[in-house]
Design an enzyme around this catalytic site. Structure first.
Site, short mmCIF file in Angstrom:
data_model
loop_
_atom_site.label_atom_id
_atom_site.label_comp_id
_atom_site.label_asym_id
_atom_site.label_seq_id
_atom_site.Cartn_x
_atom_site.Cartn_y
_atom_site.Cartn_z
N LYS A 1 0.83 -1.21 0.00
CA LYS A 1 0.00 0.00 0.00
C LYS A 1 0.86 1.25 0.00
O LYS A 1 0.65 2.17 -0.80
CB LYS A 1 -0.93 0.00 1.22
CG LYS A 1 -1.82 1.24 1.28
CD LYS A 1 -2.77 1.20 2.46
CE LYS A 1 -2.03 1.37 3.75
NZ LYS A 1 -2.44 2.53 4.54
N ASP B 1 -6.49 0.79 0.61
CA ASP B 1 -6.63 1.06 2.05
C ASP B 1 -8.05 0.70 2.48
O ASP B 1 -8.84 0.18 1.69
CB ASP B 1 -6.28 2.52 2.37
CG ASP B 1 -7.24 3.50 1.71
OD1 ASP B 1 -8.25 3.07 1.11
OD2 ASP B 1 -6.99 4.72 1.80
#
Length: 207
Positions: A129, A147
């Site tokens: 991420k 996310d």
């Protein structure tokens, strides 16, 4: 699909101009220095398990200090600026300094996906991420920042069966492909799609 409809509506609103402007800001990193790229990397290290707003505020306050401050001083600054994990983040940033020429390193790879693997393997505090966040913020298009906001939107629109507690590499890439398919349907790159979905969830266009 409801999500497709909502994105298409946003594309026909003033939000499109705001998102286009933000993408151009990301693209402008192609002309920036290694130092500026490194500061953006530090921002992405800070936002893990923290807020984007908090990361932006700290990035503005510390600036070149990401490159120069002794670890103890950086730790103290992060603490005073309200970061929950000030010790760990200071440690990660100081360790990352061996990649101060991060722009040169990233641009040496054939594409952003290969660069992402390098970042995840070599920089402490950077997972898929965070690496994707960094690459998008310095102007790359074909990586997804997965996310909780993105996962919730996908779950609520039946693209995924559950919100995974953790994301393995395999799971991350699998969900990234789902997002890529959505992007193709609405004619958006992953870099743009992220900002649209984030706006749908939060009412904000950040970075």
């Amino acid at each position: 699909m409801m999500l497709i409809k909502k994105i298409e509506e946003l594309k026909n609103s003033e939000i499109k101009d705001i998102i286009d402007k933000r993408i151009q800001e990301f693209k402008s990193f192609k002309n920036k220095s290694n130092e500026e790229w490194f500061k953006e990397l530090c921002f992405c290290i800070l936002t893990a398990n923290f807020t984007a707003e908090g990361g932006i505020r700290i990035q503005k306050e510390i600036g070149d200090g990401f490159l120069t401050l002794p670890r103890e001083e950086l730790e103290e600054k992060l603490k005073n600026l309200g970061h929950r994990f000030y010790r760990k983040r200071a440690e990660y940033i100081v360790l990352a300094r061996r990649f101060k020429n991060i722009k040169d390193i990233v641009e040496s790879f054939e594409n952003e996906k290969v660069a992402r693997e390098f970042l995840v393997r070599n920089i402490k505090g950077i997972g898929y991420k965070e690496a994707s966040h960094f690459l998008r913020n310095v102007g790359y298009d074909d990586v997804a920042i997965i996310d909780r906001h993105i996962l919730r939107e996908l779950y609520e629109n039946n693209y995924i069966d559950e919100i995974p507690k953790t994301l393995s590499r395999r799971k991350y890439l699998e969900i990234e492909n789902i997002l890529r398919d959505i992007g193709e349907e609405v004619n958006l790159k992953l870099s743009e799609l992220d900002l649209y979905i984030w706006y749908l969830r939060t009412g904000k266009v950040l970075k």
